[in-house]
Design a protein around this motif. Structure first.
Motif, PDB file in Angstrom:
ATOM      1  N   LYS A  97       2.540  -6.224  -4.223  1.00 16.01           N
ATOM      2  CA  LYS A  97       2.718  -6.283  -5.679  1.00 16.01           C
ATOM      3  C   LYS A  97       2.795  -7.718  -6.181  1.00 16.01           C
ATOM      4  O   LYS A  97       2.744  -7.953  -7.391  1.00 16.01           O
ATOM      5  CB  LYS A  97       4.002  -5.536  -6.067  1.00 16.01           C
ATOM      6  CG  LYS A  97       3.977  -4.044  -5.760  1.00 16.01           C
ATOM      7  CD  LYS A  97       5.331  -3.411  -6.059  1.00 16.01           C
ATOM      8  CE  LYS A  97       5.353  -1.943  -5.689  1.00 16.01           C
ATOM      9  NZ  LYS A  97       6.713  -1.339  -5.903  1.00 16.01           N
ATOM     10  N   ARG A  98       2.963  -8.659  -5.253  1.00 16.18           N
ATOM     11  CA  ARG A  98       3.104 -10.080  -5.609  1.00 16.18           C
ATOM     12  C   ARG A  98       2.181 -10.909  -4.716  1.00 16.18           C
ATOM     13  O   ARG A  98       2.617 -11.794  -3.981  1.00 16.18           O
ATOM     14  CB  ARG A  98       4.558 -10.525  -5.436  1.00 16.18           C
ATOM     15  CG  ARG A  98       5.554  -9.714  -6.260  1.00 16.18           C
ATOM     16  CD  ARG A  98       6.988 -10.065  -5.882  1.00 16.18           C
ATOM     17  NE  ARG A  98       7.963  -9.321  -6.655  1.00 16.18           N
ATOM     18  CZ  ARG A  98       8.365  -8.089  -6.348  1.00 16.18           C
ATOM     19  NH1 ARG A  98       7.886  -7.485  -5.282  1.00 16.18           N
ATOM     20  NH2 ARG A  98       9.258  -7.471  -7.108  1.00 16.18           N
ATOM     21  N   ASN A 104       5.846  -4.291  -1.036  1.00 20.27           N
ATOM     22  CA  ASN A 104       6.435  -5.222  -2.005  1.00 20.27           C
ATOM     23  C   ASN A 104       5.619  -6.502  -2.116  1.00 20.27           C
ATOM     24  O   ASN A 104       5.388  -7.007  -3.221  1.00 20.27           O
ATOM     25  CB  ASN A 104       7.878  -5.540  -1.618  1.00 20.27           C
ATOM     26  CG  ASN A 104       8.818  -4.369  -1.844  1.00 20.27           C
ATOM     27  OD1 ASN A 104       8.535  -3.477  -2.647  1.00 20.27           O
ATOM     28  ND2 ASN A 104       9.929  -4.355  -1.137  1.00 20.27           N
TER      29      ASN A 104
END
Length: 425
Positions: free
Chosen positions: A171-172, A168
């Motif tokens: 992705k950022r 996660n």
């Protein structure tokens, strides 16, 4: 290394948590009530307290629940001996109960403020910590940024991010960098975590592998007088522990114990639910399956007819590990991620566990390499393994290997303490 710029994602989070603070507090209240939190202390979740700040330097340690709290209890004791006052914050009621029993004089407990700018500001205004230490994966943007604004040094200790969390964050990346570059030190459980965090912004010069704090924690406490009474009462009965069970795992324990008692009719299982408030539910289940159950929270004595002892109390796991020659650490037969295998190893228990232990993969991998733990696939394998170990020559070998493994774990606390004390204001 200068902190990375804040992203729109973080700025949006700040805006939403500012506007939505009343809703966040309402949700926190519902969770607090549902988990048996003391309602008189609910204001602590909003950053309010009637407890005065102690004079002198104060180190804030945030550990979300029981496992994280236990991992730093020894370090907190070290801090107090070094003349520091310590404020431990947690979010769960069970961790608060543990803190009430285990924190040394000179250390305080509060429920952690929810991560809104308002609650965080009230909390920091009152406590004015000289250092903020976040344990494992406690990465709260408002708290991190507010500490930075106030010049409070920030440490991520015993850092551990799951594969899902790392994916996660991947992705950022810019948002991850905006947060991880704002830690003054990041101390990781493993090289794998360190390697994964550096591309996400962890400063290479200030990101190190220190090892798992859970391995460096002192043995769990237990009441010696109670242990003597149990030892006298139990005599030579075959005994094993199924610890830290979650829903669905009591059925595994029951099925395994059926296999064990078929070979050892007088065998006794001590079953320890991870959450003691499930005692009624677990007792009903076991009695419905025909077991003779005695219950710790009700003061029910163990008799020769007792087949399962339901240890539904908090803070007595050390007692059960002290009494038993072997323990199966649950949370590993359902997708919980496993629980701490170092705790039974400290007592020379042969350590067994199920196949689902993602949160402790490093620990179990190291123990397996030294033949200090046994993985069992299901209830049948658990029952056959425990039954086979009773009175076998293999049992004392496993016990000794487990004990040697945990004793050989590097005592990392001294170095960590020196680093933390060098950072505080």
């Amino acid at each position: 290394m200068a902190p990375a710029p804040l992203t729109w994602t973080i700025r949006l989070y700040q805006a939403l948590t500012t506007v939505g603070a009343p809703l966040a507090l309402r949700a926190a209240r519902r969770r607090f009530e549902a988990t048996g939190g003391p309602m008189a202390r609910l204001p602590e979740r909003a950053g309010r307290t009637a407890q005065p700040r102690p004079d002198g330097p104060l180190i804030w340690v945030h550990a979300v629940s029981v496992g994280e709290s236990l991992s730093v209890m020894g370090l907190i004791e070290d801090m107090v001996r070094a003349g520091q006052s310590v404020l431990l914050t947690t979010t769960t009621a069970t961790a608060a109960q543990l803190a009430a029993k285990r924190l040394p004089e000179g250390a305080l407990h509060q429920f952690a403020p929810i991560d809104t700018p308002q609650a965080t500001a009230r909390f920091l205004d009152h406590w004015r910590p000289d250092l903020a230490v976040f344990i494992e994966s406690e990465i709260w943007p408002n708290q991190i940024l507010a500490c930075e604004t106030r010049g409070i040094p920030r440490v991520l200790l015993n850092a551990r991010l799951s594969e899902k969390s790392l994916k996660n964050w991947g992705k950022r990346v810019r948002t991850a960098m905006a947060l991880f570059t704002r830690f003054d030190r990041i101390m990781c459980q493993s090289d794998t975590t360190r390697t994964a965090l550096i591309p996400l912004g962890a400063p290479p010069a200030h990101c190190s592998t220190t090892g798992d704090m859970k391995a460096a924690a002192p043995p769990l406490a237990f009441d010696a007088a109670e242990a003597a009474l149990f030892t006298k009462n139990l005599g030579s009965r075959p005994l094993w522990v199924m610890s830290s069970t979650h829903p669905g795992e009591e059925e595994v324990a029951s099925m395994a114990h059926g296999i064990i008692t078929a070979q050892h009719p007088d065998a006794l299982m001590i079953l320890v639910p991870r959450h003691p408030e499930r005692g009624n539910e677990v007792e009903t289940l076991l009695q419905g399956q025909g077991w003779s159950v005695a219950r710790r929270s009700q003061g029910t004595p163990i008799t020769p007819a007792t087949q399962i002892y339901l240890a539904d109390t908090l803070g007595e796991l050390g007692l059960w590990y002290h009494l038993a020659p072997m323990a199966c650490v649950a949370g590993s037969f359902t997708p919980v991620g496993g629980h701490n295998p170092y705790e039974p190893a400290h007592f020379g228990c042969a350590v067994l566990h199920g196949p689902l232990y993602a949160n402790f993969a490093m620990a179990y991998g190291a123990m397996a390499a030294r033949h200090a733990a046994i993985e069992v696939e299901d209830a049948t394998a658990l029952g056959l393994t425990v039954a086979g170990l009773f009175d076998s020559a293999r049992l004392p070998v496993l016990q000794e290997k487990a004990r040697r493994f945990v004793e050989a774990a590097t005592d990392i606390r001294a170095g960590i303490l020196d680093t933390l004390l060098s950072l505080k204001n």
